[in-house]
Motif scaffolding. Structure first.
Motif, PDB file in Angstrom:
ATOM      1  N   VAL B  11       0.836  -1.065   0.137  1.00 59.55           N
ATOM      2  CA  VAL B  11      -0.018  -0.104   0.023  1.00 59.55           C
ATOM      3  C   VAL B  11       0.951   1.178  -0.128  1.00 59.55           C
ATOM      4  CG1 VAL B  11      -1.655   1.359   1.406  1.00 59.55           C
ATOM      5  CG2 VAL B  11      -1.920  -1.007   1.276  1.00 59.55           C
ATOM      6  N   ALA B  13       3.010   4.402   0.607  1.00 59.48           N
ATOM      7  CA  ALA B  13       3.244   5.092   1.845  1.00 59.48           C
ATOM      8  C   ALA B  13       2.506   6.269   2.398  1.00 59.48           C
ATOM      9  CB  ALA B  13       4.738   5.484   1.748  1.00 59.48           C
ATOM     10  N   ILE B  15      -0.887   6.544   2.319  1.00 56.72           N
ATOM     11  CA  ILE B  15      -2.283   6.175   2.804  1.00 56.72           C
ATOM     12  C   ILE B  15      -2.162   5.728   4.064  1.00 56.72           C
ATOM     13  CG2 ILE B  15      -3.905   4.513   2.013  1.00 56.72           C
ATOM     14  CD1 ILE B  15      -3.211   5.148  -0.819  1.00 56.72           C
ATOM     15  N   LYS B  16      -3.104   6.119   4.825  1.00 54.78           N
ATOM     16  CA  LYS B  16      -3.651   5.546   6.150  1.00 54.78           C
ATOM     17  C   LYS B  16      -4.476   4.355   5.931  1.00 54.78           C
ATOM     18  CE  LYS B  16      -4.702   6.713  10.757  1.00 54.78           C
ATOM     19  NZ  LYS B  16      -5.104   7.804  11.675  1.00 54.78           N
ATOM     20  N   VAL B  17      -4.195   3.276   6.167  1.00 55.95           N
ATOM     21  CA  VAL B  17      -5.172   2.310   6.029  1.00 55.95           C
ATOM     22  C   VAL B  17      -6.245   2.125   7.119  1.00 55.95           C
ATOM     23  CG1 VAL B  17      -3.364   0.725   4.942  1.00 55.95           C
ATOM     24  CG2 VAL B  17      -3.557   0.600   7.415  1.00 55.95           C
ATOM     25  N   VAL B  19      -8.508  -0.427   9.324  1.00 54.42           N
ATOM     26  CA  VAL B  19      -8.901  -1.692   9.921  1.00 54.42           C
ATOM     27  C   VAL B  19     -10.327  -2.406   9.343  1.00 54.42           C
ATOM     28  CG1 VAL B  19      -9.139  -3.302  11.806  1.00 54.42           C
ATOM     29  CG2 VAL B  19      -7.357  -1.544  11.679  1.00 54.42           C
ATOM     30  N   VAL B  26      -6.487  -5.415   7.128  1.00 53.21           N
ATOM     31  CA  VAL B  26      -7.063  -4.039   6.661  1.00 53.21           C
ATOM     32  C   VAL B  26      -7.441  -3.966   5.522  1.00 53.21           C
ATOM     33  CG1 VAL B  26      -4.944  -3.213   8.042  1.00 53.21           C
ATOM     34  CG2 VAL B  26      -4.488  -3.806   5.753  1.00 53.21           C
ATOM     35  N   THR B  28      -7.548  -3.178   1.760  1.00 54.25           N
ATOM     36  CA  THR B  28      -6.703  -2.851   0.753  1.00 54.25           C
ATOM     37  C   THR B  28      -7.237  -2.803  -0.585  1.00 54.25           C
ATOM     38  OG1 THR B  28      -6.039  -5.297   0.677  1.00 54.25           O
ATOM     39  CG2 THR B  28      -4.603  -3.711   1.853  1.00 54.25           C
ATOM     40  N   ASP B 121       4.428  -2.380   4.973  1.00 54.28           N
ATOM     41  CA  ASP B 121       2.933  -3.133   5.210  1.00 54.28           C
ATOM     42  C   ASP B 121       3.047  -3.786   6.543  1.00 54.28           C
ATOM     43  OD1 ASP B 121       4.394  -4.977   3.969  1.00 54.28           O
ATOM     44  OD2 ASP B 121       2.678  -5.230   2.507  1.00 54.28           O
ATOM     45  N   ASP B 122       3.995  -5.044   6.428  1.00 53.55           N
ATOM     46  CA  ASP B 122       4.103  -5.819   7.644  1.00 53.55           C
ATOM     47  C   ASP B 122       5.195  -5.412   8.394  1.00 53.55           C
ATOM     48  OD1 ASP B 122       6.683  -6.694   6.682  1.00 53.55           O
ATOM     49  OD2 ASP B 122       5.831  -8.336   5.516  1.00 53.55           O
TER      50      ASP B 122
END
Ligand SMILES: Cc1cc2nc3c(=O)[nH]c(=O)nc-3n(C[C@H](O)[C@H](O)[C@H](O)COP(=O)(O)OP(=O)(O)OC[C@H]3O[C@@H](n4cnc5c(N)ncnc54)[C@H](O)[C@@H]3O)c2cc1C
Ligand SMILES: Nc1ncnc2c1ncn2[C@@H]1O[C@H](COP(=O)(O)O)[C@@H](O)[C@H]1O
Lengths: 310, 249
Positions: B11, B13, B15-17, B19, B26, B28, B121-122
């Protein structure tokens, strides 16, 4: 169940994260054995033996560990691994470097940067710059875990009386060697252990201007941190960087000066107890996580702040 | 020297994902994806080494769904020579990625592998170290400078207290830190050229690698939200709040 915790030290003293890592290990539950790897590092081994919760210290002292490489620490840890259900270290530059290597050699996953322990095989870890918290369960026979030190309290560094057992050095690999280290010298507390942090961003304009933050930090007995932009611009050294890909901190008081509050910066400091922001932009995102903020020019506010602290 | 570069599709950088409400992960779907920023730095490093004459061929590798082709095309547009997609719809965790890339290294025999220090991401910060272990190679993590001279490399890497100088044998696995370089922007002509560069598609099974996850994600939750704060008018008011309300100074 026994847990092997790899200690980080500078030969004489423990690095702060070890005391938080022991809290995490206690929460996992089981006998806690600490491994001290170094050269002429008896003082460090003795310091570890006094830490609350440590039942035994394994001390590997050899010239090759004066500035150990990931390859050599891994080789040593692998000789011990079979006796443990968990291998744990702080998710610092030190732990992040060798722990995945240990995990891969054991053919197990590493659980990175845990912020909580649910049970002996289940952990919470922040993902996506801390915008989500994943609860993960490891099915592997050995759990290799690194610990987010900002998420755990410290245990007492005295009162314990663990035995110290000297163990021989592990196999020596000649794959790489440390030539030298250039460490940032500072009389201030370490970022990851400080009770108060004053951080500067691009708004500081240049490195010289960080002097006004240092003056404030000295009044508060604070550490000085920075945003990535301040580091990339060469205002301060790389080890000042707070954030998703720098240091994760959670002091009692975090003062962000001339920092906009990008996702990646927030990831490193939003668990601080009290956050103060000083920024001339009334819309700065940093305010969304701040307890108190001042909208004004930092070059006016910071010196005034310092002088009002008397 | 041939270089292999690991690139991950993540995703973007900026963007604030969010939940998902059922706590399964999350969201996506319909979110902008991009090459992991540390992998951009990795590709840039390889391209600069090729421009400097130390590297002869750059192979970009991505493990994941079919859409990772886009990420590989970006790597090709930046200057990679060819790309390999190891396609799977399964969730791939760092150990599995390291095993897949190890298998490719056995075939391709690169002299250097460049990976990002961390996928944003992880946030695992593992895969490069794991790959080095599986290959039995040295590792140089969080690198801000590297010079390769024949069968050794001189490295500067970022550590908690500052910088460390490391000397390493080749072949080597290195992971990039932010200060290594500033990745170039891809230009339209290079995007066009990249379309003609070779992109091979293999499956993990073709490489004999089991990519089954080792960690089960039981749930994904929102982090606790901070309570709203207040704007204070001047320094005197701030000092008063910190002393008498927050009691932190
Ligand atoms: C892969 C990746 C990893 C990253 N990792 C990190 C990380 O670990 N840590 C991190 O911090 N960032 C990280 N970033 C960068 C992040 O996205 C932002 O670019 C960075 O945090 C911005 O730094 P800044 O707030 O200092 O600068 P800016 O966003 O430029 O903000 C400067 C602020 O200063 C204010 N200002 C200017 N002059 C004054 C003045 N005189 N008085 C008062 N206020 C003033 C401005 O209003 C502005 O809000 C990462 C980015 C990527 C892509
Ligand atoms: N699925 C993937 N495909 C290709 N490279 C990857 C993949 N996952 C991780 N990597 C590489 O490993 C680095 C670190 O990722 P991680 O260990 O997940 O934080 C990334 O920057 C990539 O270079």
């Amino acid at each position: 169940m026994a847990i092997l915790v790899v200690a980080e030290h500078d030969g004489a003293r423990l690095k702060p994260g070890f005391l938080n890592t022991i809290t995490a290990a206690k929460k996992i539950g089981g006998d806690i054995v600490a491994l001290v790897v170094g050269h002429q590092s008896s003082a460090a081994a003795e310091a570890v033996a006094k830490v609350d919760g440590v039942s035994k210290v394994l001390h590997a002292d050899a010239a090759m560990y004066a500035q150990p490489t990931a390859e050599n620490i891994t080789a040593l840890v692998l000789t011990l691994a079979k006796d443990y259900s968990h291998i744990v270290a702080a998710a610092t530059g030190f732990g992040k470097n060798f722990m995945p290597r240990v995990a891969a050699m054991l053919d197990v996953a590493q659980v990175s940067d845990i912020s909580d322990v649910v049970s002996a095989d289940t952990f919470v870890r922040p993902i996506y710059a801390g915008n989500a918290l994943a609860t993960v369960q490891s099915k592997d026979p050995v759990k290799v875990v690194t610990v987010r030190i900002a998420s755990f309290d410290v245990v007492a560094d005295s009162g314990g009386s663990a035995s110290i057992e000297s163990i021989g050095a592990g196999p020596e690999t000649d794959l790489s060697s440390v030539q030298s280290q250039e460490l940032t010298k500072s009389a201030r507390p370490e970022l990851t252990a400080a009770r108060v942090i004053v951080s500067g961003g691009r708004g500081m304009g240049n490195g010289e201007n960080f002097k006004i933050l240092e003056a404030l930090a000295d009044k508060l007995n604070a550490a000085v941190g920075a945003s990535r932009a301040a580091v990339d611009s060469g205002f301060v050294p790389n080890d000042y960087q707070v954030g998703q890909t720098g240091k994760i901190v959670a002091p009692e008081l975090y003062i962000a000066v001339g920092i906009s509050g990008a996702i990646q910066h927030l990831a490193g400091m939003k668990d601080s107890k009290v956050i103060v922001a000083i920024n001339k932009d009334a819309e700065a995102p940093i305010f969304q996580v701040s307890n108190y903020w001042i909208v004004d020019d930092l070059f006016k506010v910071v010196p005034e702040f310092t002088s009002q602290l008397g | 020297m041939k270089v292999l570069v690991g690139v991950k599709r993540v995703v973007d950088a900026n963007i604030k994902v969010r939940v998902k409400s059922d706590g399964s992960g999350v969201d996506t779907a319909n979110v902008k994806m991009a090459m992991n920023p540390f992998c951009e730095i990795a590709v840039e490093q390889a391209v600069r080494m090729k421009e400097a004459g130390t590297v002869t061929e750059i192979v970009a590798v991505s493990v994941g769904a079919a859409q990772c082709q886009e990420t590989l095309r970006t790597a090709l547009a930046m200057g990679a020579d060819r790309a390999i997609l190891v396609e799977t719809d399964q969730e791939v965790q760092p150990l599995a990625v390291a095993k897949v890339i190890k298998a490719l290294c056995d075939k391709e025999k690169p002299g250097l592998v460049i990976m990002g220090k961390q996928a944003i991401d992880d946030d695992c910060n593992q895969t490069g170290q794991m790959l080095a272990a599986l290959l039995g190679w040295p590792q140089a993590c969080f690198v801000s400078k590297i010079e390769v001279n024949g069968d050794t490399a001189q490295i500067t890497r970022e550590i908690d207290g500052g910088l460390e100088k490391l000397s390493s044998k080749m072949p080597l696995v290195m992971t990039t830190d932010l200060r290594l370089n500033e990745p170039r922007y891809v230009t339209l002509p290079n995007i066009m050229k990249a379309k003609k560069k070779p992109l091979e598609n293999v499956k993990p099974a073709d490489l004999g690698v089991d990519v089954a996850p080792r960690l089960a994600t039981l749930k994904v939750a929102e982090p606790p939200q901070r309570t709203a704060g207040v704007k204070v008018d001047d320094v005197a008011a701030l000092v008063n709040k910190l002393k008498n309300e927050a009691r932190v100074i």
